[in-house]
Design a protein around this motif. Sequence first.
Motif, PDB file in Angstrom:
ATOM      1  N   PHE A  65       0.794  -1.221   0.000  1.00  0.00           N
ATOM      2  CA  PHE A  65       0.000   0.000   0.000  1.00  0.00           C
ATOM      3  C   PHE A  65       0.828   1.273   0.000  1.00  0.00           C
ATOM      4  N   ASN A  66       2.143   1.192   0.189  1.00  0.00           N
ATOM      5  CA  ASN A  66       2.869   2.406   0.501  1.00  0.00           C
ATOM      6  C   ASN A  66       3.204   3.286  -0.697  1.00  0.00           C
ATOM      7  N   ARG A  67       2.487   3.119  -1.812  1.00  0.00           N
ATOM      8  CA  ARG A  67       2.592   4.114  -2.865  1.00  0.00           C
ATOM      9  C   ARG A  67       1.644   5.269  -2.591  1.00  0.00           C
ATOM     10  N   PHE A  68       0.866   5.169  -1.546  1.00  0.00           N
ATOM     11  CA  PHE A  68      -0.001   6.273  -1.162  1.00  0.00           C
ATOM     12  C   PHE A  68       0.779   7.231  -0.282  1.00  0.00           C
ATOM     13  N   GLY A  69       0.624   8.529  -0.542  1.00  0.00           N
ATOM     14  CA  GLY A  69       1.298   9.531   0.273  1.00  0.00           C
ATOM     15  C   GLY A  69       0.581  10.853   0.182  1.00  0.00           C
ATOM     16  N   THR A  82       7.821   3.466  -5.282  1.00  0.00           N
ATOM     17  CA  THR A  82       7.761   3.005  -6.658  1.00  0.00           C
ATOM     18  C   THR A  82       8.996   3.481  -7.406  1.00  0.00           C
ATOM     19  N   THR A  83       9.471   2.654  -8.298  1.00  0.00           N
ATOM     20  CA  THR A  83      10.594   3.035  -9.146  1.00  0.00           C
ATOM     21  C   THR A  83      10.103   3.560 -10.486  1.00  0.00           C
ATOM     22  N   ASP A  84       8.788   3.496 -10.714  1.00  0.00           N
ATOM     23  CA  ASP A  84       8.214   3.957 -11.974  1.00  0.00           C
ATOM     24  C   ASP A  84       7.887   5.442 -11.920  1.00  0.00           C
ATOM     25  N   GLN A  85       7.906   6.073 -13.084  1.00  0.00           N
ATOM     26  CA  GLN A  85       7.420   7.440 -13.189  1.00  0.00           C
ATOM     27  C   GLN A  85       5.900   7.413 -13.128  1.00  0.00           C
ATOM     28  N   THR A  86       5.329   8.187 -12.233  1.00  0.00           N
ATOM     29  CA  THR A  86       3.880   8.209 -12.098  1.00  0.00           C
ATOM     30  C   THR A  86       3.264   9.190 -13.102  1.00  0.00           C
ATOM     31  N   HIS A  87       1.950   9.121 -13.208  1.00  0.00           N
ATOM     32  CA  HIS A  87       1.213  10.003 -14.116  1.00  0.00           C
ATOM     33  C   HIS A  87       0.490  11.062 -13.289  1.00  0.00           C
ATOM     34  N   TRP A  90       0.645  23.587 -10.631  1.00  0.00           N
ATOM     35  CA  TRP A  90       1.627  22.630 -10.135  1.00  0.00           C
ATOM     36  C   TRP A  90       2.171  21.804 -11.287  1.00  0.00           C
ATOM     37  N   GLN A  91       3.324  21.170 -11.034  1.00  0.00           N
ATOM     38  CA  GLN A  91       4.010  20.386 -12.061  1.00  0.00           C
ATOM     39  C   GLN A  91       4.539  19.103 -11.448  1.00  0.00           C
ATOM     40  N   LEU A  92       4.437  18.011 -12.215  1.00  0.00           N
ATOM     41  CA  LEU A  92       4.979  16.726 -11.792  1.00  0.00           C
ATOM     42  C   LEU A  92       6.253  16.435 -12.572  1.00  0.00           C
ATOM     43  N   LEU A  93       7.358  16.188 -11.846  1.00  0.00           N
ATOM     44  CA  LEU A  93       8.636  15.891 -12.480  1.00  0.00           C
ATOM     45  C   LEU A  93       8.804  14.374 -12.665  1.00  0.00           C
ATOM     46  N   PRO A  94       9.714  13.953 -13.536  1.00  0.00           N
ATOM     47  CA  PRO A  94       9.892  12.523 -13.805  1.00  0.00           C
ATOM     48  C   PRO A  94      10.244  11.692 -12.575  1.00  0.00           C
ATOM     49  N   ASP A  95      10.872  12.295 -11.558  1.00  0.00           N
ATOM     50  CA  ASP A  95      11.242  11.537 -10.362  1.00  0.00           C
ATOM     51  C   ASP A  95      10.144  11.570  -9.306  1.00  0.00           C
ATOM     52  N   ASN A  96       8.911  11.939  -9.706  1.00  0.00           N
ATOM     53  CA  ASN A  96       7.737  11.994  -8.834  1.00  0.00           C
ATOM     54  C   ASN A  96       7.805  13.122  -7.805  1.00  0.00           C
ATOM     55  N   THR A  97       8.588  14.130  -8.115  1.00  0.00           N
ATOM     56  CA  THR A  97       8.593  15.356  -7.330  1.00  0.00           C
ATOM     57  C   THR A  97       7.484  16.277  -7.845  1.00  0.00           C
ATOM     58  N   VAL A  98       6.783  16.911  -6.918  1.00  0.00           N
ATOM     59  CA  VAL A  98       5.707  17.848  -7.265  1.00  0.00           C
ATOM     60  C   VAL A  98       6.143  19.257  -6.901  1.00  0.00           C
ATOM     61  N   ILE A  99       5.973  20.189  -7.834  1.00  0.00           N
ATOM     62  CA  ILE A  99       6.271  21.594  -7.585  1.00  0.00           C
ATOM     63  C   ILE A  99       4.953  22.362  -7.584  1.00  0.00           C
ATOM     64  N   GLY A 140      -2.092   6.355  -5.704  1.00  0.00           N
ATOM     65  CA  GLY A 140      -1.811   5.004  -6.160  1.00  0.00           C
ATOM     66  C   GLY A 140      -1.524   4.075  -5.004  1.00  0.00           C
ATOM     67  N   PHE A 141      -1.733   2.759  -5.245  1.00  0.00           N
ATOM     68  CA  PHE A 141      -1.349   1.753  -4.263  1.00  0.00           C
ATOM     69  C   PHE A 141      -1.056   0.465  -4.993  1.00  0.00           C
ATOM     70  N   GLY A 142      -0.361  -0.452  -4.288  1.00  0.00           N
ATOM     71  CA  GLY A 142      -0.009  -1.722  -4.888  1.00  0.00           C
ATOM     72  C   GLY A 142       1.447  -1.752  -5.291  1.00  0.00           C
ATOM     73  N   VAL A 143       1.862  -2.836  -5.915  1.00  0.00           N
ATOM     74  CA  VAL A 143       3.243  -2.958  -6.359  1.00  0.00           C
ATOM     75  C   VAL A 143       3.393  -2.238  -7.678  1.00  0.00           C
ATOM     76  N   ASP A 144       4.640  -2.164  -8.154  1.00  0.00           N
ATOM     77  CA  ASP A 144       4.893  -1.478  -9.409  1.00  0.00           C
ATOM     78  C   ASP A 144       4.083  -2.101 -10.539  1.00  0.00           C
ATOM     79  N   SER A 145       3.732  -1.271 -11.514  1.00  0.00           N
ATOM     80  CA  SER A 145       2.865  -1.728 -12.586  1.00  0.00           C
ATOM     81  C   SER A 145       3.484  -2.846 -13.402  1.00  0.00           C
ATOM     82  N   GLY A 146       4.802  -2.962 -13.387  1.00  0.00           N
ATOM     83  CA  GLY A 146       5.457  -3.997 -14.166  1.00  0.00           C
ATOM     84  C   GLY A 146       5.569  -5.326 -13.455  1.00  0.00           C
TER      85      GLY A 146
END
Length: 231
Positions: A112-116, A136-141, A161-170, A184-190
């Motif tokens: 569950f810890n993709r939730f924040g 997550t190691t994936d880039q989120t949407h 606001w803007q989402l960066l490739p490393d999942n940083t939010v500005i 999001g929650f669960g394991v990586d999509s892959g």
Amino acid sequence: MKAREAKLFKLRIVAVTVGFMFLFLYPSAQAQNATPFTPNDKFIIPQLNGSLNFAFNGTYTSAALQNDTWFFTDLTLNRNNSSLRLGNLDISVKDSNITIFTFYSDRLSAQFNRFGSIRYFAEGAGTQTINLNINTTDQTHSSEWGVINPAGVFLAEGKDWQLLPDNTVIVYGRTGNVTVSHYGFGVDSGSTLPFYMQHSVALGLLAVLAVTVAAATIIRFNIRRNPLHGN
């Protein structure tokens, strides 16, 4: 089954359920070499004319200012006489001062810890750069994220606001109460794990709750069918 025994049985089931939920949702918060802080402690970023503080007492195992960003490890906040482990937070503040009221990330189970989320109050229409360190190691949407300011108003990505490739939010130019959340929650999509393994904790909690509801229904039916008035 006597009425008192039925009630005690029901209470035991509820207690077990609550215990399971706290076991999964609130893991041990003990950390070695924890450093305490209070709302009076300011974490200043001199080069950016920014600062931050927390609205409650808490601890961290490390807090370092690097490249105008504060990196907090193993944050906890003390609320309602309890200490909750919140995870790691990377945050930078420019031309504003913020007070952080809530933050949580990586405090749930591995499924569950993709939730924040973080909620703060901003004074000064500056910029806040936030990485919640979701697992997550994936880039989120951007559709997985929400930025709210004021309460109930979702801001437009690409404008406020803007989402960066490393999942940083500005977050740009917002004052007052701001909430940044990843849903999001669960394991990586892959992941190639079966569904039941990817979501084993969720399924376990649902099973416990289902047993509780079923047991409570059976008890209620038996009491109504065989009413007893003795203690």
